[in-house]
Write an enzyme that holds these catalytic residues in place. Structure first.
Site, mmCIF file in Angstrom:
data_model
loop_
_atom_site.group_PDB
_atom_site.id
_atom_site.type_symbol
_atom_site.label_atom_id
_atom_site.label_comp_id
_atom_site.label_asym_id
_atom_site.label_seq_id
_atom_site.Cartn_x
_atom_site.Cartn_y
_atom_site.Cartn_z
ATOM 1 C CG ASP A 264 -54.396 -20.784 -43.959
ATOM 2 O OD1 ASP A 264 -54.432 -20.255 -45.126
ATOM 3 O OD2 ASP A 264 -53.352 -21.027 -43.412
ATOM 4 C CG HIS A 265 -54.863 -16.487 -41.553
ATOM 5 N ND1 HIS A 265 -54.604 -18.054 -41.133
ATOM 6 C CD2 HIS A 265 -53.909 -16.021 -41.569
ATOM 7 C CE1 HIS A 265 -53.441 -17.932 -40.656
ATOM 8 N NE2 HIS A 265 -52.804 -16.982 -41.127
ATOM 9 C CB THR A 266 -51.888 -17.588 -45.773
ATOM 10 O OG1 THR A 266 -52.239 -18.705 -46.051
ATOM 11 C CG2 THR A 266 -51.781 -17.383 -44.236
ATOM 12 N NE ARG A 267 -52.117 -20.484 -49.982
ATOM 13 C CZ ARG A 267 -51.098 -20.466 -49.352
ATOM 14 N NH1 ARG A 267 -50.911 -19.304 -48.495
ATOM 15 N NH2 ARG A 267 -50.210 -21.533 -49.061
ATOM 16 C CG HIS B 286 -49.793 -21.355 -43.421
ATOM 17 N ND1 HIS B 286 -50.560 -21.458 -44.248
ATOM 18 C CD2 HIS B 286 -48.704 -21.843 -43.628
ATOM 19 C CE1 HIS B 286 -50.006 -21.332 -45.469
ATOM 20 N NE2 HIS B 286 -48.811 -21.624 -45.338
ATOM 21 C CG HIS C 71 -47.298 -23.058 -55.490
ATOM 22 N ND1 HIS C 71 -46.310 -23.820 -54.890
ATOM 23 C CD2 HIS C 71 -47.931 -22.765 -54.197
ATOM 24 C CE1 HIS C 71 -45.830 -23.944 -53.706
ATOM 25 N NE2 HIS C 71 -47.187 -23.187 -53.127
ATOM 26 C CG HIS D 273 -43.079 -28.967 -48.631
ATOM 27 N ND1 HIS D 273 -44.226 -29.712 -49.323
ATOM 28 C CD2 HIS D 273 -43.956 -27.685 -48.173
ATOM 29 C CE1 HIS D 273 -45.339 -28.970 -49.256
ATOM 30 N NE2 HIS D 273 -44.993 -27.904 -48.910
ATOM 31 C CD GLN E 114 -47.603 -17.404 -47.547
ATOM 32 O OE1 GLN E 114 -47.881 -17.726 -48.859
ATOM 33 N NE2 GLN E 114 -47.904 -18.444 -46.709
ATOM 34 C CE LYS F 33 -46.678 -19.081 -51.465
ATOM 35 N NZ LYS F 33 -48.274 -19.378 -51.246
#
Length: 424
Positions: free
Chosen positions: A72-75, A108, A174, A200, A295, A298
């Site tokens: 998606d847009h976060t990667r 997300h 990650h 998770h 995010q 990380k």
């Protein structure tokens, strides 16, 4: 004085530090890696020489439908490059095959049309069949088994309705899955919400093996690998990127073997030797990875790996999209401090995991032992303060506050891109 640039949104923030104060600048060799091939040539080389697999052109023969799972847009997956090449090869092997593209949103929010155009380009968005995964929409999911962790494995129905399932993605360190890429396209990518939550859980997040660069004995990775196998993920194209989000290598083929080869490549060039300090300055790689606090945790884990207890982590991150998760924000904001958060979360059973639990658990773990100062001029400072961190607009101001906390003569470690390094 030494001038150091930290990626920030679509530009940089620059910090000036006296060289006598610098204990180390930790950078992977990713940005120094050089190849004679351009990005398209690297991707085509991988597709021409798939690892433990037939070529994509051969895999599609005789199939009526194919599902391409993409991030998606976060990667920062360079889909403007990779997707046209995948589509070309698929149609070369089988011109009549029905192609669907599924956006792996995981847990997300959905990507907007503008974000999809930014990711793929106008032509693909207008011409191809693109679908959004919705992890909380039970009607769009199907149960295909039980994870090693005991959680039910729910995935998007399109996975089982397609004759062939492939995925594109990228490999980076990650902070609890060891590495991104490969099997993560399925879990959490197109998995149901309750499956993501089970995987998770606080028990797994608390495992010493659920850390950056670790796959062996990592319980989270084990679940993800099982999910990808059960979903029949037949082929992957994963790239490795430098700080400019340019492809420096690509790996294609068998879901597990190609991913492993990519992780080994990255481990060789991204590992840095641990240097401890009282103050650590780090970032989250710039846009799109630094668009929210969620995010940005990380990059903080890289700081955590080298910051002495009681020290200060200065996190350079735009957070222009806010906190990134209501549960993530509220579970920190409504608590008296990190100790309360950790006491609560470690009592939550594996099958009762709540939204964003993993993220606020890790941030609370960091805050328990370190002070965190967020540097941003693109979000509400009060939101950051509510989450038990300090917020300033200027790096030099953050450095002054840090020295007031740990002492003027404290040594400083700088990790310009916290998501690109594996501290060893």
């Amino acid at each position: 004085m030494k001038s150091i640039k930290i990626p920030y949104h679509k530009t940089y923030k620059e910090v000036q530090i006296s060289e006598k104060d610098i204990a180390g600048i930790l950078e992977s060799e990713v940005n120094q890696y050089r190849t004679d091939l351009n990005e398209i040539q690297l991707i085509n080389r991988a597709l021409d020489n798939p690892i433990s697999s037939s070529k994509l052109e051969d895999l599609v023969k005789g199939k009526e439908s194919i599902l391409i799972i993409t991030s998606d847009h976060t990667r920062p997956v360079p889909s403007r490059l990779t997707m046209p090449l995948l589509l070309e090869r698929i149609r070369k092997g089988n011109p009549s095959i029905d192609i669907k593209i599924l956006i792996a949103t995981g847990y997300h929010r959905e990507s907007t049309r503008e974000e999809l155009i930014d990711k793929f380009g106008q032509q693909i968005v207008d011409r191809e069949k693109i679908y959004m995964h919705r992890s909380r929409d039970k009607e769009s999911l199907i149960n295909i088994g039980t994870l090693p962790s005991g959680g039910e494995l729910w995935v998007n129905k399109m996975v089982k309705e397609s004759d062939l399932v492939i995925a594109e993605g990228f490999i980076e360190p990650h902070f609890f899955a060891g590495f991104s890429g490969g099997r993560k396209s399925i879990l959490p990518g197109v998995a149901g919400a309750e499956t993501v939550l089970a995987n998770h859980c606080s028990e797994f997040i608390d495992s010493p093996y659920a850390r950056t660069g670790i796959l062996e004995k990592n319980p989270i990775h084990k679940d993800m690998q099982y999910a990808a196998t059960k979903a029949n993920l037949a082929f992957i194209l994963n790239v490795v990127l430098n700080e400019d989000k340019k492809v420096i290598n690509a790996f294609a083929g068998h879901m597990e073997d190609a991913h492993k080869r990519g992780c080994e490549f990255l481990m060789d060039i991204a590992s840095v030797k641990k240097v401890e300090a009282d103050i650590v300055i780090t970032g989250n790689g710039g846009y799109p990875l630094d668009q929210n606090v969620y995010q940005s945790v990380k990059g903080m884990t890289a700081g955590e790996a080298v910051c002495k207890k009681g020290g200060v982590i200065i996190m350079i991150s735009a957070c222009n999209d806010g906190h990134g998760g209501k549960s993530f924000y509220e579970n920190l904001a409504k608590a008296s401090g990190p100790d309360e958060v950790l006491e609560k979360v470690l009592k939550i059973p594996r099958d009762k995991t709540i939204p964003d639990q993993w993220e606020f658990q890790i941030l609370a773990r960091i805050l328990k032992h370190h002070n965190v100062i967020m540097v941003t001029d693109m979000c509400d400072p009060q939101m950051i303060e509510d989450m038990h961190m300090k917020c300033v607009k200027d790096i030099n101001q953050a450095l002054k506050i840090a020295k007031d906390i740990v002492g003027d003569d404290s040594k400083i470690v700088v990790i310009p891109d916290g998501v690109s390094v594996i501290v060893r």
